[in-house]
Design a protein around this motif. Structure first.
Motif, mmCIF file in Angstrom:
data_model
loop_
_atom_site.group_PDB
_atom_site.id
_atom_site.type_symbol
_atom_site.label_atom_id
_atom_site.label_comp_id
_atom_site.label_asym_id
_atom_site.label_seq_id
_atom_site.Cartn_x
_atom_site.Cartn_y
_atom_site.Cartn_z
ATOM 1 N N LEU A 211 0.831 -1.203 0.000
ATOM 2 C CA LEU A 211 0.000 0.000 0.000
ATOM 3 C C LEU A 211 0.868 1.257 0.000
ATOM 4 O O LEU A 211 0.583 2.219 -0.727
ATOM 5 N N ASN A 214 2.037 2.085 -3.315
ATOM 6 C CA ASN A 214 0.991 2.153 -4.344
ATOM 7 C C ASN A 214 1.171 1.089 -5.431
ATOM 8 O O ASN A 214 0.914 1.333 -6.614
ATOM 9 N N LEU A 216 -0.518 -1.575 -6.178
ATOM 10 C CA LEU A 216 -1.713 -2.038 -6.892
ATOM 11 C C LEU A 216 -2.348 -0.937 -7.733
ATOM 12 O O LEU A 216 -3.178 -1.244 -8.600
ATOM 13 N N VAL A 217 -1.987 0.289 -7.494
ATOM 14 C CA VAL A 217 -2.417 1.376 -8.379
ATOM 15 C C VAL A 217 -1.473 1.483 -9.569
ATOM 16 O O VAL A 217 -1.901 1.712 -10.699
ATOM 17 N N TRP A 258 -5.476 5.248 -1.206
ATOM 18 C CA TRP A 258 -6.037 4.185 -0.371
ATOM 19 C C TRP A 258 -7.091 3.381 -1.120
ATOM 20 O O TRP A 258 -7.025 2.148 -1.182
ATOM 21 N N ASN A 261 -5.801 1.285 -4.169
ATOM 22 C CA ASN A 261 -5.088 0.063 -3.774
ATOM 23 C C ASN A 261 -6.029 -0.969 -3.180
ATOM 24 O O ASN A 261 -6.008 -2.142 -3.551
ATOM 25 N N ARG A 264 -8.313 -3.413 -5.184
ATOM 26 C CA ARG A 264 -7.733 -4.547 -5.905
ATOM 27 C C ARG A 264 -7.339 -5.691 -4.979
ATOM 28 O O ARG A 264 -6.718 -6.656 -5.409
#
Length: 338
Positions: A211, A214, A216-217, A258, A261, A264
């Protein structure tokens, strides 16, 4: 008379755990394949108890028998802990290749009963990329399994970005599993085995690291399954969010997306969650991101069947959660692995 006999038949089937009266429809996303070649590598390095408890026996026929008795249609296989790396990348890559090929063979033999997420020979990132490409493109893996850390290399670490890019290109499902933390509190672990406390802490540690960067972004096609009901994440997130602005203002952290992320992340229910745990998890995610998991074969079959039956009863008894039972037990997993 026929009605009486039929009623007795139904009652008998219900007494047998309520399972045989149910169609086998549950999808189990948290199970482990343990092959002799993997165990041999651990024994060669005196690492059979590296995770502080022994590896259980496994074979496909016994696993299917358990699934049939529990009402489980399909199971997703992953390699357990520990990561078989002891300073020799070639040895590790060869061991993991055998696990992945054995998993693919089981899937071919029982295509309606098993899927698998391939393991990767980390901490060597280049070797991991090669195995990911082979497993996903050639073996037909349904995703990959990643350890929370591989000899101190944690999920979210910058050096793993090239691997994440490859997995992102393939829209990969990633199943996370906790491993012994590095470094680890030896005296505490001696009295409190890893599965009791450190595994949930370790899982939370790895996810928080992802997280904070970032991950997963930046790699939005990844779908990551967090084990054991999200571990401590539902408790950690409110505190993190409350002190985060001060951390950014003082230059200790970078901005975090937030919602981007968290959207997912998926969460499995291994660990026999109570109603309180389920409600806590729903403060972190949405009902379509919760999946059933058993952790087979790490507990006796009877215990795992009882856990699943208790989960069904918990969901059935709650007015709000009853509407999510199909989603949790199979619908969400079917969509994730379609």
């Amino acid at each position: 008379m026929k009605k009486i006999l039929f009623g007795l038949f139904v009652a008998t089937m219900t007494d047998m755990g309520g399972v045989m009266a149910q169609e086998k429809i549950t999808v189990d996303v948290h199970t482990h394949i343990i092959i002799p070649e993997y165990v041999e590598v651990l024994k060669a390095h005196g690492a059979e108890l590296e995770e502080t408890f022994p590896l259980p026996a496994w074979n496909a026929e016994r696993h299917i028998a358990f699934m049939d008795s529990a009402g489980i249609r399909t199971a997703v296989l992953t390699m357990p802990a520990p990561q078989p790396y002891y300073g020799d990348t070639e040895e590790s890559a060869e061991c993991i290749r055998r696990v992945n090929e054995a998993s693919a063979k089981v899937k071919r033999q029982y295509p309606d009963r098993f899927k698998f997420c391939a393991s990767l020979p980390l901490p060597d990132v280049d070797a991991a990329i090669r195995e990911a490409v082979y497993a996903l493109d050639t073996l037909g893996a349904d995703g990959v399994k990643l350890a929370t850390n591989s000899r101190g290399q944690y999920l979210g670490d910058e050096e793993l970005d090239p691997l994440m890019e490859v997995l992102n290109e393939r829209n990969a499902v990633i199943i996370i599993h906790p491993h012994r933390p590095t470094p680890y509190p030896e005296k505490i672990i001696a009295t409190t085995p890893l599965a009791m406390y450190e595994y949930p802490a370790e899982t939370t540690r790895a996810v928080v690291n992802m997280l904070a960067r970032n991950v997963l972004v930046r790699y939005p096609n990844l779908k990551v399954v967090v084990p054991h009901c999200g571990s401590f994440l539902p408790l950690a997130l409110p505190r993190m969010k409350s002190i985060f602005p001060a951390m950014v203002a003082q230059g200790y952290m970078q901005p975090i997306d937030w919602e981007g992320n968290l959207s997912r992340l998926y969460f499995d229910l291994a660990g026999s969650p109570t109603i309180e745990v389920l409600r806590s998890l729903l403060t972190t995610t949405t009902p379509d991101h919760i999946l059933y998991g058993s952790d087979y074969p790490y507990l006796p079959d009877a215990v795992l069947k009882s856990n699943l039956q208790r989960l069904r009863q918990t969901l059935d008894a709650d007015e709000e959660l009853a509407g999510y039972e199909e989603m949790f037990l199979w619908g969400n997993a079917e969509r994730l692995f379609e």
